[in-house]
Design a protein around this motif. Structure first.
Motif, short mmCIF file in Angstrom:
data_model
loop_
_atom_site.label_atom_id
_atom_site.label_comp_id
_atom_site.label_asym_id
_atom_site.label_seq_id
_atom_site.Cartn_x
_atom_site.Cartn_y
_atom_site.Cartn_z
N GLU A 119 0.81 -1.22 0.00
CA GLU A 119 0.00 0.00 0.00
C GLU A 119 0.84 1.27 0.00
OE1 GLU A 119 -2.34 -0.61 3.49
OE2 GLU A 119 -3.83 -1.86 2.46
N THR A 120 2.00 1.22 0.63
CA THR A 120 2.75 2.46 0.87
C THR A 120 3.91 2.72 -0.10
OG1 THR A 120 4.08 1.31 2.55
CG2 THR A 120 2.17 2.59 3.32
N ILE A 121 4.40 1.70 -0.80
CA ILE A 121 5.54 1.91 -1.70
C ILE A 121 5.05 2.51 -3.02
CG2 ILE A 121 7.35 0.75 -3.05
CD1 ILE A 121 7.71 -1.18 -0.73
N LYS A 122 5.74 3.55 -3.44
CA LYS A 122 5.38 4.26 -4.67
C LYS A 122 5.67 3.42 -5.92
CE LYS A 122 6.66 8.84 -2.84
NZ LYS A 122 7.54 10.02 -3.05
N ASN A 123 5.04 3.81 -7.03
CA ASN A 123 5.39 3.21 -8.31
C ASN A 123 6.88 3.48 -8.58
OD1 ASN A 123 4.89 1.84 -10.73
ND2 ASN A 123 4.60 3.76 -11.83
N ASN A 124 7.57 2.45 -9.06
CA ASN A 124 9.03 2.48 -9.28
C ASN A 124 9.83 2.47 -7.98
OD1 ASN A 124 8.88 2.51 -12.16
ND2 ASN A 124 8.38 4.69 -12.08
N GLY A 125 9.15 2.25 -6.85
CA GLY A 125 9.85 2.08 -5.58
C GLY A 125 10.25 0.63 -5.37
N TYR A 126 10.96 0.37 -4.28
CA TYR A 126 11.55 -0.94 -4.05
C TYR A 126 11.19 -1.49 -2.68
CZ TYR A 126 14.60 0.16 -8.02
OH TYR A 126 15.07 0.49 -9.26
N PHE A 127 11.24 -2.83 -2.58
CA PHE A 127 11.15 -3.51 -1.30
C PHE A 127 12.31 -4.50 -1.19
CE2 PHE A 127 9.69 -7.26 1.20
CZ PHE A 127 9.69 -6.64 2.44
N PHE A 128 13.08 -4.37 -0.11
CA PHE A 128 14.22 -5.25 0.13
C PHE A 128 13.96 -6.07 1.38
CE2 PHE A 128 18.37 -5.97 2.27
CZ PHE A 128 18.92 -6.83 1.33
N CYS A 129 14.18 -7.38 1.29
CA CYS A 129 13.95 -8.29 2.40
C CYS A 129 15.15 -9.21 2.54
CB CYS A 129 12.68 -9.10 2.13
SG CYS A 129 12.30 -10.34 3.38
N SER A 130 15.71 -9.28 3.74
CA SER A 130 16.84 -10.17 4.04
C SER A 130 16.52 -10.92 5.32
CB SER A 130 18.13 -9.36 4.21
OG SER A 130 19.21 -10.20 4.55
N ASN A 131 16.30 -12.24 5.19
CA ASN A 131 15.91 -13.04 6.35
C ASN A 131 16.48 -14.44 6.28
OD1 ASN A 131 13.72 -11.79 8.34
ND2 ASN A 131 13.35 -10.91 6.31
N ARG A 132 16.49 -15.10 7.44
CA ARG A 132 16.97 -16.48 7.50
C ARG A 132 16.20 -17.34 6.52
NH1 ARG A 132 18.71 -17.98 13.03
NH2 ARG A 132 17.87 -20.07 12.71
N LEU A 133 16.90 -18.27 5.89
CA LEU A 133 16.25 -19.21 5.00
C LEU A 133 15.17 -19.98 5.75
CD1 LEU A 133 16.20 -20.35 2.17
CD2 LEU A 133 18.06 -21.89 2.78
N ARG A 134 15.46 -20.32 6.99
CA ARG A 134 14.43 -20.87 7.85
C ARG A 134 14.74 -20.53 9.30
NH1 ARG A 134 10.07 -23.95 7.94
NH2 ARG A 134 9.55 -24.93 9.89
N LYS A 135 13.75 -19.99 9.98
CA LYS A 135 13.80 -19.87 11.43
C LYS A 135 12.42 -20.27 11.94
CE LYS A 135 15.50 -17.27 15.34
NZ LYS A 135 16.01 -15.99 15.88
#
Length: 204
Positions: A119-135
């Motif tokens: 809902e909040t990221i603009k057009n042409n904006g980005y989302f970055f996610c870095s998390n454990r493969l499994r926890k």
């Protein structure tokens, strides 16, 4: 280093689960961004103390000072509790971030934050996610399909985590919003989920 080319000077960056605030501090220092830090009150005390100490000259907005009429981009750092995310305007963020805290949350919380970023990221904006493969959860079970109209820029193992003997495997994914996309299904296929098993370290 792996996201610096996707953040522009003056962007609004929003980090859910901001922890100590170190990543937000580096981004602000390098890119002169407005940084929104969202976390539970006990953790916000830490990041607020750190950023007031490192950047005493910066314009800082605390959770108790926030209201819907405030212009976010007039501040360098904005601290919010999770129940205040509903007051952020739609398509007001250039870069959304979650690093190593989705893996600590209940699945429903992760879903709610993915919906929030959609809902909040603009057009042409980005989302970055870095998390454990499994926890608590398997990375490939995250419902990235909540991020409608996003395309994958990259998905790869975190080299630093993978090179350290005692650190569990992390995955890094970067998605870009494109409202002109016809397809909006970001859900991982069964083949992707099975292939993901080979991303674990042999020790895991």
């Amino acid at each position: 280093d792996i996201i610096k080319d996707y953040i522009s000077e003056g962007d609004i960056a929003c980090e859910v689960g901001s922890g100590s605030g170190l990543l937000a501090s580096i981004i602000n220092y390098k890119k002169k961004t407005t940084n929104i830090l969202i976390d539970i009150p006990e953790v916000l005390f830490v990041s607020i103390g750190l950023i007031f100490t490192i950047f005493p000259e910066k314009k800082i907005l605390l959770p108790n000072e926030f209201n819907e009429k405030i212009e976010i981009n007039n501040y360098d750092f904005v601290f919010l509790q999770p129940n205040q995310t509903k007051y952020l305007q739609n398509k007001s963020i250039n870069f959304g971030i979650n690093t190593q805290s989705f893996m600590e949350m209940d699945f429903e919380e992760v879903d709610n934050y993915l919906i929030f970023f959609n809902e909040t990221i603009k057009n042409n904006g980005y989302f970055f996610c870095s998390n454990r493969l499994r926890k608590r959860h398997y990375f490939f079970n995250y419902n990235f399909d909540f991020l409608k109209k996003f395309e994958k820029i990259f998905l790869r193992k975190d080299k630093i985590a993978y090179s350290k003997k005692n650190q569990a495997s992390l995955l890094n994914i970067l998605l870009k919003r494109d409202d002109d996309l016809k397809s909006n299904n970001r859900k991982f296929s069964l083949i992707s989920k099975i292939f993901g098993l080979f991303l674990f370290k042999p020790s895991e």
